[in-house]
Design a protein around this motif. Structure first.
Motif, mmCIF file in Angstrom:
data_model
loop_
_atom_site.group_PDB
_atom_site.id
_atom_site.type_symbol
_atom_site.label_atom_id
_atom_site.label_comp_id
_atom_site.label_asym_id
_atom_site.label_seq_id
_atom_site.Cartn_x
_atom_site.Cartn_y
_atom_site.Cartn_z
ATOM 1 N N LYS A 5 -8.230 -15.660 -37.108
ATOM 2 C CA LYS A 5 -7.178 -16.446 -36.433
ATOM 3 C C LYS A 5 -5.814 -16.260 -37.089
ATOM 4 O O LYS A 5 -4.769 -16.403 -36.448
ATOM 5 N N GLU B 50 -3.166 -14.097 -35.453
ATOM 6 C CA GLU B 50 -2.430 -14.528 -34.251
ATOM 7 C C GLU B 50 -1.019 -14.932 -34.639
ATOM 8 O O GLU B 50 -0.831 -15.733 -35.551
ATOM 9 N N THR B 51 -0.047 -14.363 -33.928
ATOM 10 C CA THR B 51 1.325 -14.813 -34.148
ATOM 11 C C THR B 51 1.823 -15.450 -32.859
ATOM 12 O O THR B 51 1.429 -15.037 -31.769
ATOM 13 N N HIS B 52 2.638 -16.451 -32.985
ATOM 14 C CA HIS B 52 3.140 -17.128 -31.796
ATOM 15 C C HIS B 52 4.649 -17.045 -31.753
ATOM 16 O O HIS B 52 5.334 -17.612 -32.598
ATOM 17 N N MET B 53 5.157 -16.323 -30.754
ATOM 18 C CA MET B 53 6.600 -16.271 -30.557
ATOM 19 C C MET B 53 7.042 -17.594 -29.951
ATOM 20 O O MET B 53 6.543 -17.973 -28.882
ATOM 21 N N THR B 54 7.935 -18.273 -30.621
ATOM 22 C CA THR B 54 8.502 -19.474 -29.992
ATOM 23 C C THR B 54 9.962 -19.188 -29.659
ATOM 24 O O THR B 54 10.637 -18.445 -30.376
ATOM 25 N N TYR C 101 4.733 -26.909 -24.315
ATOM 26 C CA TYR C 101 3.893 -25.972 -25.060
ATOM 27 C C TYR C 101 4.542 -25.545 -26.381
ATOM 28 O O TYR C 101 4.463 -24.377 -26.790
ATOM 29 N N ASN C 102 5.160 -26.525 -27.021
ATOM 30 C CA ASN C 102 5.856 -26.264 -28.290
ATOM 31 C C ASN C 102 6.782 -25.053 -28.213
ATOM 32 O O ASN C 102 6.993 -24.364 -29.204
ATOM 33 N N ARG D 138 6.302 -22.243 -27.014
ATOM 34 C CA ARG D 138 5.657 -20.940 -27.240
ATOM 35 C C ARG D 138 5.822 -20.055 -26.020
ATOM 36 O O ARG D 138 5.403 -20.391 -24.910
ATOM 37 N N ASP E 213 4.445 -17.192 -25.115
ATOM 38 C CA ASP E 213 3.247 -16.667 -24.435
ATOM 39 C C ASP E 213 2.581 -17.743 -23.575
ATOM 40 O O ASP E 213 2.151 -17.480 -22.450
ATOM 41 N N LYS E 214 2.568 -18.971 -24.061
ATOM 42 C CA LYS E 214 2.016 -20.074 -23.256
ATOM 43 C C LYS E 214 2.858 -20.297 -21.999
ATOM 44 O O LYS E 214 2.330 -20.443 -20.898
ATOM 45 N N SER F 205 2.551 -17.308 -19.478
ATOM 46 C CA SER F 205 1.227 -17.119 -18.875
ATOM 47 C C SER F 205 0.827 -18.314 -18.007
ATOM 48 O O SER F 205 0.248 -18.138 -16.934
#
Ligand code: DGT
Ligand code: MG
Ligand code: MG
Ligand code: MG
Ligand code: MG
Length: 238
Positions: free
Chosen positions: A10, A13-17, A90-91, A93, A95-96, A99
């Motif tokens: 896990k 995983e990187t999250h672009m915000t 979605y904070n 994010r 990608d959230k 999508s």
């Protein structure tokens, strides 16, 4: 599955915000709708059923996220959704946001299809609609206004071209090649003149929904207006 030795994966995983305190624009666009519109025999240049379907999907999305939404603007096979700069959806994010918006829109499109198209035009499994989605961050209201103006001008340019092109083909009997040559290098005023003198069409009389695209406010009300004139009212308080 908690705490298995595999859980370290896990960490990859990187999250672009998206940046804080900046407007978020999510734009969805139909994948290969040039072909899709031919397969399902959309009227040329504008199919009111297809436009109303896009608007219905967008309206449902706006209403679902109405506390986050400033407005949405759509034309052809695309829609832009503009979120408040302080939205925490979605904070933030990317990608959230991209999508979830595009899958919400696509499932609406499939679900509502039969409400707008007759049974002969039912969707088939080999040619289901797909949309792409992107998320762009804009730092201030002036650029957001320019963004909407960009899409609005695009609607005008495309619609005037397509209206002229298909009038020459369908009303004046030109081949598509002849129509293309006739319009090559022309400015807006030339296209207006060609439409009027050769096809007996006054562009001003074309339906507003085709000329202006569709603007949806946060209440879900759909308007076909000059977006540039409407911008200050829409953005009041944002
Ligand atoms: P893409 O977005 O790169 O996957 O490729 P396309 O083919 O979706 O191209 P795009 O998005 O630049 O242009 C939208 C296409 O959809 C364009 O070829 C015309 C078609 N289209 C959209 N609305 C209508 C309509 O109401 N009637 C007809 N006949 N075609 C439409
Ligand atoms: Mg494209
Ligand atoms: Mg497209
Ligand atoms: Mg498009
Ligand atoms: Mg999950």
């Amino acid at each position: 599955m908690a705490n298995s030795r595999f859980e370290y994966v896990k960490k990859f995983e990187t999250h672009m915000t998206v940046l804080p305190e900046t407007y978020i624009v999510i734009r969805i666009d139909g994948k290969n709708f040039h072909e899709f519109s031919n397969i399902y025999k959309f009227d040329k240049p504008n199919d009111i059923r297809a436009i109303n379907l896009m608007n219905a999907c967008a309206k449902n999305l706006v209403l679902k996220y109405k506390s986050e939404m400033i407005c949405a603007y759509g034309e052809s096979d695309e829609y832009s959704f503009i979120l408040r700069k302080d939205s925490q959806l979605y904070n933030r994010r990317a990608d959230k946001l991209t999508s979830i918006f595009v899958s919400f829109f696509t499932s609406q499109y499939v679900f509502l299809w039969n409400k707008f198209f007759p049974i002969e035009n039912s969707l088939n499994l080999k040619n289901l609609p797909m949309f792409d989605s992107r998320c762009v961050n804009y730092p201030n209201l002036d650029i957001i206004k320019d963004y909407l103006t960009w899409r609005f001008v695009d609607t005008h340019i495309n619609n005037l071209y397509n209206t002229s092109f298909w009038a020459l083909v369908l009303k004046c009997g030109m081949t598509t090649r002849e129509a293309e040559q006739k319009l090559n290098g022309t400015f807006s005023k030339d296209k207006n003149e060609i439409l009027f003198s050769q096809c007996n069409i006054n562009y001003n009389d074309e339906p507003e929904i085709f000329k202006k695209g569709s603007l949806i406010n946060k209440k879900g009300e759909i308007m076909h207006v000059d977006v540039v004139n409407q911008i200050n009212e829409i953005f009041q308080g944002f």
